[in-house]
Design a protein around this motif. Sequence first.
Motif, PDB file in Angstrom:
ATOM      1  N   ARG A   1       0.865  -1.131   0.050  1.00 29.59           N
ATOM      2  CA  ARG A   1      -0.224  -0.048  -0.218  1.00 29.59           C
ATOM      3  C   ARG A   1       0.641   0.689  -0.161  1.00 29.59           C
ATOM      4  NH1 ARG A   1      -3.940   1.896   4.653  1.00 29.59           N
ATOM      5  NH2 ARG A   1      -5.264   3.746   3.241  1.00 29.59           N
ATOM      6  N   GLU A   2       2.212   1.196   0.572  1.00 32.58           N
ATOM      7  CA  GLU A   2       3.094   2.714   0.564  1.00 32.58           C
ATOM      8  C   GLU A   2       3.186   2.606  -0.592  1.00 32.58           C
ATOM      9  OE1 GLU A   2       5.607   1.789   3.859  1.00 32.58           O
ATOM     10  OE2 GLU A   2       6.812   3.302   3.138  1.00 32.58           O
ATOM     11  N   LEU A   3       3.967   1.340  -0.991  1.00 32.16           N
ATOM     12  CA  LEU A   3       3.913   1.653  -2.458  1.00 32.16           C
ATOM     13  C   LEU A   3       3.246   2.410  -3.447  1.00 32.16           C
ATOM     14  CD1 LEU A   3       6.108  -1.703  -3.293  1.00 32.16           C
ATOM     15  CD2 LEU A   3       7.475   0.343  -3.123  1.00 32.16           C
ATOM     16  N   ALA A   4       2.056   1.509  -3.267  1.00 26.86           N
ATOM     17  CA  ALA A   4       0.844   2.298  -4.341  1.00 26.86           C
ATOM     18  C   ALA A   4       1.073   3.792  -3.665  1.00 26.86           C
ATOM     19  CB  ALA A   4      -0.357   1.480  -3.739  1.00 26.86           C
ATOM     20  N   LEU A   5       0.710   3.766  -2.635  1.00 22.91           N
ATOM     21  CA  LEU A   5       0.427   5.541  -2.933  1.00 22.91           C
ATOM     22  C   LEU A   5       2.098   6.330  -2.794  1.00 22.91           C
ATOM     23  CD1 LEU A   5      -1.227   4.525   1.391  1.00 22.91           C
ATOM     24  CD2 LEU A   5      -2.238   6.371  -0.918  1.00 22.91           C
ATOM     25  N   ARG A   6       2.858   5.590  -2.607  1.00 25.34           N
ATOM     26  CA  ARG A   6       4.258   6.905  -3.366  1.00 25.34           C
ATOM     27  C   ARG A   6       4.339   6.803  -4.805  1.00 25.34           C
ATOM     28  NH1 ARG A   6       8.961   4.515   0.162  1.00 25.34           N
ATOM     29  NH2 ARG A   6      10.063   3.943  -1.866  1.00 25.34           N
TER      30      ARG A   6
END
Lengths: 893, 228
Positions: free
Chosen positions: A221-226
């Motif tokens: 999720r962090e990757l996607a958000l970033r």
Amino acid sequence: MTDHGQKNRPDPDKLLELAARETRGKLTVFLGAAPGVGKTYAMLLRARRLKEDGADIVVGLVETHGRIETAELLDGLESIPRKQVRYRGKVLEEFDIDASIARKPKILVVDELAHSNVPGSRHPKRYQDIEELLWQGIDVWTAMNVQHLESLSDVVTSITGVTVREIVPDVVLKRADDVLLVDLSPAELIMRLKEGKVYLPGNAERAAAGFFKPANLTALRELALRRTADRVDDQMIDLLRENSIEGPWATGERLLVCVGPDDLSEKVVRTASRLASGLNARWLVVSLTETDDAGEATGKRLDELLGLAERLGAETRRVIAEDFVEEIFRIARRENVTQIVVGRPRSARWANPFRRSLPNEIIKRFTDIGVHIVTGEERGISYAAPSMRQRSGPELAKAIAVPIAATVVTTLLGLAASDIVHAQNLSMLFLVAVILSGMICGRLSAVIAAGLSFVFYNFFFLEPLHDLSIAKPHQLFSLIIFLAVALMIGDLAGRLRDQVAQSRNQAKNTQALYEFSRKLSGTARLDDVLISSASHLHSTFGSGVVILMPDDNDLSLQAAWPPDLTLDGTDMTAARWAYEKNERAGADTATLPQIGWQFLPIHTSNGVSGVLGLSMDDQPGLSENDDRMVTAILDQTAIAIDRAQLVRENAKTAALQESEKLHTALFSSLSHDLKTPLASITGAVTTLRELGSRIKAHTRDDLLLAIEEEAARLTRFVANLFDMTRIEAGTLKAKKLPVDAAEVIASSIERMKKLKPGIVIETSIASDLPMVNGDASLLGQTMFNLLDNAAKYAGDGPIAVYAKQDGEEVAISVTDQGKGIPPKDLDKIFDKFYRRVKSDGRAPGTGLGLSISRGFIESMGGTIKAESPAIRKRGTRFIVRLPVAGPERAAVA
Amino acid sequence: MNQHRILVVDDEPQIQRFLNPALAASGYEVIAASTGAEAERLAATSAPDLIILDLGLPDKDGKEVIETVRAFSDVPIIILSARDREAEKIASLDLGANDYVEKPFGIGELLARIRTALRQQAAGTSVPSRFEAKGLVVDMVKRLVSRNGEEVHLTRKEYQLLVHLVLHAGMVLTHRQLLASVWGAAHVHDLQYLRVFVGQLRAKIEDDANSPQFIRTEAGVGYRFIAE
């Protein structure tokens, strides 16, 4: 301040890209962290809303995975039916790109951007399908999970332990016009999973347990958000750029990434990619090799690596250099590089006196540039390391055997000569062995020879003999000097050999190219040019070669080597693609890669003039070297094609000029034919009017008769012209009715006799002559023309007319007793405006009669031909053949 | 009356058919030839007073006949030619033909040309001292030109040009012939001179320079001075 001015101006490249985007469709990507977050649902929900607002939105393909909520959303949306694809005996359903392009909606929804198509499809990957849709001007909505992004695939693997197979290049997402993040908290997602609301393909279920862990999901999720945040950043910057708003927007960072054909380099590229996107920096990936012909495997490795870098959004460059550090320094200065990324193997297994650590050298060389070092267990770039060159087995054996043999022979020679030659001088003999080894087998052999020489020399010739120890200190000194000199000379000899080999190779290529271009320069015909190129390419690469050129708006095979090669439908599709899109297609490309051909457009000064096809059945793809060679040959071919086409144009122009000349001659003859009767008539009329009273009565009558005759002549000529025009325009419609040929012949003779009262015509017409199929008036005119023609050339001799049945035809012949026609002119006499020149040099008649006769007879389905000489080496015979009228036709009549 | 003898050279029997009776009816003696060779022979042996020559002959180019005849005789030659054969006409005139008539032609036109040519021939080399027509007077002794009684001032070249035209009144003169006789052989291609001087001359002697009654343009060939 010019700098300031520069900055204020919008970047031209950006503007160009914008202009291209105007006609290109817009891509919207629904990005999610993991399967099940509701991308498809969100996409369809929006689609429905737009549809309700009246937008032309169509579903190209959506996988509902049996989810009812999603399926319900599909209701009321237009869908493109899926295509049935047969693959290995199974029938699979696939997205139908052709139907979608044909439908051409404003917006098309195509789910699962990362999908791989069934082998045999136009493109192997769905994102390539989508690229084509965008290119066609269709807006596309699609969805993907962040794990499929190429630059993140290794990260995802390291986080989740799952290997990601379906990969989407970063540029696809980067070029997307809009990215919408579909977000769901890990806890909710896990709940949905437990409720069975998340579909997982069968084989993924085992992995699912490990994959859908809160820690994994949070990381993803962090990757996607970033990623989405990065994009927002990019868009912000683009917006500022487009509007020429001055900074501070650019980080101005530029990364230089150094890679080699080693295993670590891939990791270096991926790391650099993340670094670059984090810094929002442009990055340049440079591959470093020492020689041009680095070997097949190395070349391919570099191709893949640079391909990866390009997909991740890097600029790439291949560099061949002796001194890597200097080259890196030069590039860094020229490109305003701010940071360098280079890999370093974690441990050097063995110390090599020739091997230096590239990162260390770079760090030493650069004082103002940051250097990122990517470490790994894999082997890093070998820098000036001769032993790293890949050798085949036999080559390696030779590289070891030669120095051993050389040093052993030298030792034996030395032993034999030791009585006459001082041991000190024997060292020279060993140096020769080192040089020879280096020259024959390269640097590795030289080093081996140097080492062996050192040992043998010490062992056999230095006191104490047969012992590796050394008695006198000065001998130790000279031994060390010897070793150093041997190593240096050996290295130099090896380098020299490499360079000689390399330049020989280059010379060979250049020579081949030169031969080829010389061969081409001697050929002016297009066909010959194409065949020459095809055969040359075949002999260079050993693969089948075809060349296609446009013919009547479609490509067709113009040359092939071996000449019996053919292409099937799919091959042709790829060839057309290459031709129309001006890019490579087929094997080893993104378009139709499953076929056995690679098609390359041929660029000439008039754009793409054709396509070259190389058979790839036996090879995976073109190596870097082959590629360059093909391009060079193709360039030569293009020039030759240009020239051949020019020559053809010239020939056409010449033909046109010739026909213009002909027209001029024709015109003057026509004008003479028309004007003479007119001049006679005008002259006679004015004479009668002005001098009538002074002219005797019988002369007056003669003038009146002359007027009548000339008017008749003019009428006939004009009628002939009209007939000719009718024949040429194709408006002549001959009746095909039963005609009594005997009757028609008789009336034509009658007409002729009226015109030329003194004429002698002998006839012999079979009494049982059947009816023929034809047109009475056209046949009559033909007979009259033939008689008229015969009368002109017959002299005073009689004209013979015969008619009889000959099988299914009736043959009518008209024979004169004139001088006859030379054989070379016999086939020209039916040409329009062709005339035989009479003995007095003057051509009589209009030159139309025979031409018209042929037109008439052929329109009736008959034939006409001329024979000369006809009788006793004199005369000409014209034979008309017409089909006998069938009984059914006779009955109708 | 001394009857003039005319040699008619044409290979088309239809042309001979009306030309011969028409010329005979106009008081000329006619001899006919249908080939170039025959024409040359008759020109040499039967001393015609005028030759009417069709350029399209079966055995040779009519221009060759002109050259051959001009080698031994200055008998007037009138060319029969088509309108679209300008280059041929000019070449013939430059070779020494006196005039041309375009096919198809009315007999009256041909007879008028014949009369002019015969008159010119009769005048021979004796240069008239005075010319007068339609109010234009050219006094070649006093070198004076007057129009309707008023003296017209001409430059030297204009005067030379006018005199040359007047001396060949009724005949066509090619550009080349005019340029050669007024400006000299070196200027035969300077057509522009001629245009300018003809223009100036017309402005001085014509009532309306746009529809000249003295100096008529023979399009593409040259000029003709009309005396009557």
